[in-house]
Design a protein around this motif. Structure first.
Motif, PDB file in Angstrom:
ATOM      1  N   LEU A 192       0.751  -1.227   0.095  1.00 12.84           N
ATOM      2  CA  LEU A 192      -0.117   0.047   0.287  1.00 12.84           C
ATOM      3  C   LEU A 192       0.683   1.236   0.035  1.00 12.84           C
ATOM      4  O   LEU A 192       0.506   2.395  -0.623  1.00 12.84           O
ATOM      5  CB  LEU A 192      -0.951   0.070   1.259  1.00 12.84           C
ATOM      6  CG  LEU A 192      -1.723   1.179   1.434  1.00 12.84           C
ATOM      7  CD1 LEU A 192      -2.732   1.463   0.362  1.00 12.84           C
ATOM      8  CD2 LEU A 192      -2.329   1.090   2.742  1.00 12.84           C
ATOM      9  N   SER A 227      -3.126   2.955   7.732  1.00 10.96           N
ATOM     10  CA  SER A 227      -3.373   2.264   6.646  1.00 10.96           C
ATOM     11  C   SER A 227      -4.929   2.201   6.113  1.00 10.96           C
ATOM     12  O   SER A 227      -5.009   2.655   4.844  1.00 10.96           O
ATOM     13  CB  SER A 227      -2.615   0.508   6.749  1.00 10.96           C
ATOM     14  OG  SER A 227      -1.393   0.670   6.882  1.00 10.96           O
ATOM     15  N   CYS A 275      -5.876   3.889   2.648  1.00 11.01           N
ATOM     16  CA  CYS A 275      -6.854   3.478   1.727  1.00 11.01           C
ATOM     17  C   CYS A 275      -8.079   4.156   1.512  1.00 11.01           C
ATOM     18  O   CYS A 275      -8.561   4.380   0.240  1.00 11.01           O
ATOM     19  CB  CYS A 275      -7.446   1.891   2.224  1.00 11.01           C
ATOM     20  SG  CYS A 275      -6.306   0.678   2.409  1.00 11.01           S
ATOM     21  N   SER A 328      -4.871  -4.725  -0.457  1.00 13.69           N
ATOM     22  CA  SER A 328      -4.586  -3.750   0.482  1.00 13.69           C
ATOM     23  C   SER A 328      -5.729  -3.444   1.499  1.00 13.69           C
ATOM     24  O   SER A 328      -5.407  -3.361   2.770  1.00 13.69           O
ATOM     25  CB  SER A 328      -3.626  -2.306   0.114  1.00 13.69           C
ATOM     26  OG  SER A 328      -2.634  -2.632  -0.570  1.00 13.69           O
ATOM     27  N   GLN A 342      -6.051  -6.587   3.429  1.00 17.54           N
ATOM     28  CA  GLN A 342      -5.072  -6.688   4.488  1.00 17.54           C
ATOM     29  C   GLN A 342      -5.166  -5.619   5.558  1.00 17.54           C
ATOM     30  O   GLN A 342      -4.805  -6.225   6.570  1.00 17.54           O
ATOM     31  CB  GLN A 342      -3.502  -6.623   3.579  1.00 17.54           C
ATOM     32  CG  GLN A 342      -2.424  -6.666   4.513  1.00 17.54           C
ATOM     33  CD  GLN A 342      -2.273  -8.191   5.435  1.00 17.54           C
ATOM     34  OE1 GLN A 342      -2.888  -9.301   4.665  1.00 17.54           O
ATOM     35  NE2 GLN A 342      -1.544  -8.457   6.324  1.00 17.54           N
ATOM     36  N   SER A 343      -5.595  -4.478   5.131  1.00 23.37           N
ATOM     37  CA  SER A 343      -5.737  -3.493   6.218  1.00 23.37           C
ATOM     38  C   SER A 343      -6.699  -3.862   7.270  1.00 23.37           C
ATOM     39  O   SER A 343      -6.563  -3.833   8.557  1.00 23.37           O
ATOM     40  CB  SER A 343      -6.201  -2.269   5.375  1.00 23.37           C
ATOM     41  OG  SER A 343      -6.638  -1.478   6.535  1.00 23.37           O
TER      42      SER A 343
END
Lengths: 394, 170
Positions: free
Chosen positions: A235, A382, A386, B137, B140-141
């Motif tokens: 990411l 994170s 996102c 992502s 996964q986050s």
């Protein structure tokens, strides 16, 4: 110092964007850190260690005074901090002092010389601790350090709770109402400091009307990752390429605090006046949107009943935007603000996911357990990254 | 395996909490602060211990499946080389170092591909790579947030499912 004498990354001189363009002093710090890493683990300094070194430090600084009653200060996630008393202090504000010393490694790598310069530059515009002396090379005690006068105050109301580094502190309605206008005004005052006459010898100036300010930031934090990232986080690389693809132009670079948030200021509980803005170590010259975006990081705030972000759990984000624009005449560009929000996430994750874990693993910090624990905040950061990038890769 | 690692960790936490931490000099602020995060970290480890293998395997399976589902590489030499390297790493029989290290090996190869497609990937291929890595992502986050919910840093812990809902038992 004249602007023409200030060191500038080569790419800015040539006028070509260059992914190696990083402020020279910051790059020097990263290189030095690679060398220090070879020394191995770091043991926390004791109050006795500091007491023993203060004589040499004061003599080196030409200060004829006697230091005593050294004790450790709590809080903070990046520097070893001690408080001591000074008999024969050169001015009353130095009767009690705070010593901030670098551990071998930490969550961020910063320069005590720059911190001292910026504190002297903003004094008079913003309440800050007065600087007694700076030993940027660590000649007196083996590690770079800075000594300032002690300023009274609290980072959170007495009896209130907060996490590491003041995160999660809540002020309550009455205190928030009193602190909010000061918090905003001191940010504006920081951005109003004349960087050409402020004595910021170790700071490079991004050229107005270019992408230098944004580019240097992405370059720096990408370099930190390149050197220090142990585990992968794709990411972050997605964010990295997005940031490079969307570099905003900065019309008017200003002095930035770099870590402007709750937990980084002291206030007096009786008068409800901010007594000192602290932790200027990430200060640099850049785009005003950067400090605003940093204030809007959800990790440093909470949500109101209507879902709007409360900056520092004190006031709605819209108030900061409205007041800032009304008082400065600057217009906040939403695309630029968004870019700096992504940058904020990028660098905060970099600190916790890369530097923090590395120092925790190698025992090169005075509080390895804290750094290992703090790294867990990467997951929430994170998720926010996102959210910021949602729709960009559809 | 006796004593069980969970029991060993429980005993250490109990002793720290009831014997060692109360004996720490309350004026030694560094020691007091480190005691707090040490106990919190050990409590999280205690909860993680029975799930660690499943967690790492789920993360590794997800990134490998994401990578293997990418379309055929298209672009310049850097993109083609990075895509080939990634396929080699993410392919079968490469987990001899364990799921956790496999995950990071693949992740670093993904990093290289993301930088490569930004440099010389065909636009359509780049878009597909970024879309799929972003979707991964996201997953996964969420897994990571659920895993570290007890750290107290999550912006919305009440919204998180139990981590056991997000990882596949062996």
């Amino acid at each position: 110092m004249l602007q023409t004498e200030i060191k500038t990354p080569a790419s800015a001189v040539r006028g070509r964007p260059d992914r190696e363009a990083i402020e020279p002093r910051l790059l020097e710090m990263l290189v030095d850190k690679q060398e220090r890493r070879k020394l191995g683990a770091y043991l926390p300094r004791s109050a006795d260690d500091i007491a023993n070194g203060l004589g040499a430090l004061l003599e080196q600084a030409g200060i004829a005074a006697d230091a005593h009653s050294v004790r450790r200060l709590g809080g903070g996630a990046s520097k070893e901090q001690f408080v001591f008393d000074l008999d024969g202090a050169p001015a009353p504000e130095f009767a009690r002092c705070v010593l901030r010393m670098d551990p071998r490694e930490g969550i961020i790598e910063t320069c005590r010389r720059r911190e001292g310069q910026v504190l002297r530059a903003v004094a008079g515009s913003v309440p800050v601790p007065p600087v007694l002396c700076v030993d940027g090379e660590g000649r007196a005690m083996g590690q770079p350090l800075m000594v300032t006068g002690f300023v009274g105050g609290v980072v959170k109301p007495s009896g209130g709770s907060a996490g590491p580094s003041g995160l999660g502190a809540t002020m309550g309605g009455r205190i928030s109402e009193a602190l909010t206008p000061q918090f905003i005004d001191y940010l504006i005052a920081t951005h109003g400091v004349d960087v050409d006459v402020a004595g910021l010898e170790d700071f490079a100036r991004p050229r107005p009307g270019t992408t230098d300010a944004a580019l240097w930031q992405v370059n720096y934090w990408t370099k930190v990752r390149e050197i220090e990232e142990i585990d992968s986080l794709p990411l972050l690389t997605l964010a990295e390429t997005w940031l490079y693809d969307h570099l905003p132009v900065c019309a008017e670079p200003v002095l930035l605090h770099g870590d402007y948030r709750v937990g980084n200021f002291l206030f007096d509980e009786a008068s409800l006046r901010i007594t000192a803005m602290l932790d200027w170590e990430l200060s640099h010259i850049g785009d005003f949107h950067e400090d605003l975006a940093y204030s809007f990081e959800p990790l440093f705030g909470s949500r109101g009943a209507d879902g709007e972000l409360l900056v520092g759990s004190m006031f709605p984000a819209s108030r900061l935007l409205d007041d800032y624009q009304a008082k400065t005449g600057r217009i906040v560009d939403q695309a630029t603000l968004h870019w700096y929000k992504v940058l904020t996430s990028y660098k905060l994750i970099g600190m916790n996911h890369a530097s923090s874990i590395l120092a925790a693993r190698d025992g090169t910090n005075h509080q390895s357990a804290l750094l290992g624990f703090l790294a867990a905040c990467t997951s929430g950061l994170s998720d926010h990254l996102c959210n910021l990038l949602e729709g960009e890769f559809a | 395996m006796t004593p069980d690692p969970v029991v060993r960790l429980q005993s250490v936490i109990h002793t720290l909490e009831h014997v060692i931490v109360p004996a720490v000099d309350a004026t030694n602020l560094l020691a007091v602060e480190q005691c707090g995060v040490t106990l919190a970290q050990l409590q999280m480890l205690l909860a993680h211990l029975p799930l660690i293998e499943d967690y790492h395997r789920s993360c590794a399976d997800d990134i490998a499946e994401t990578v293997l589902a990418l379309p055929e590489a298209a672009g310049g030499a850097r993109t083609l080389a990075s895509a080939a390297g990634l396929s080699d790493i993410a392919g079968a029989d490469t987990r001899s170092r364990g799921d956790r290290l496999f995950y990071h090996d693949v992740g670093r190869a993904v990093d290289a591909l993301l930088r490569a497609v930004a440099a010389d990937g065909d636009a359509g291929y780049r878009a597909e790579v970024e879309k799929n890595i972003f979707a991964f992502s996201r997953r996964q986050s969420l897994r990571s947030r659920a895993w570290f919910r007890d750290s107290g840093f999550d912006p919305d812990p009440a919204s998180l499912p139990p981590v056991t809902d997000l990882i596949a038992p062996n």
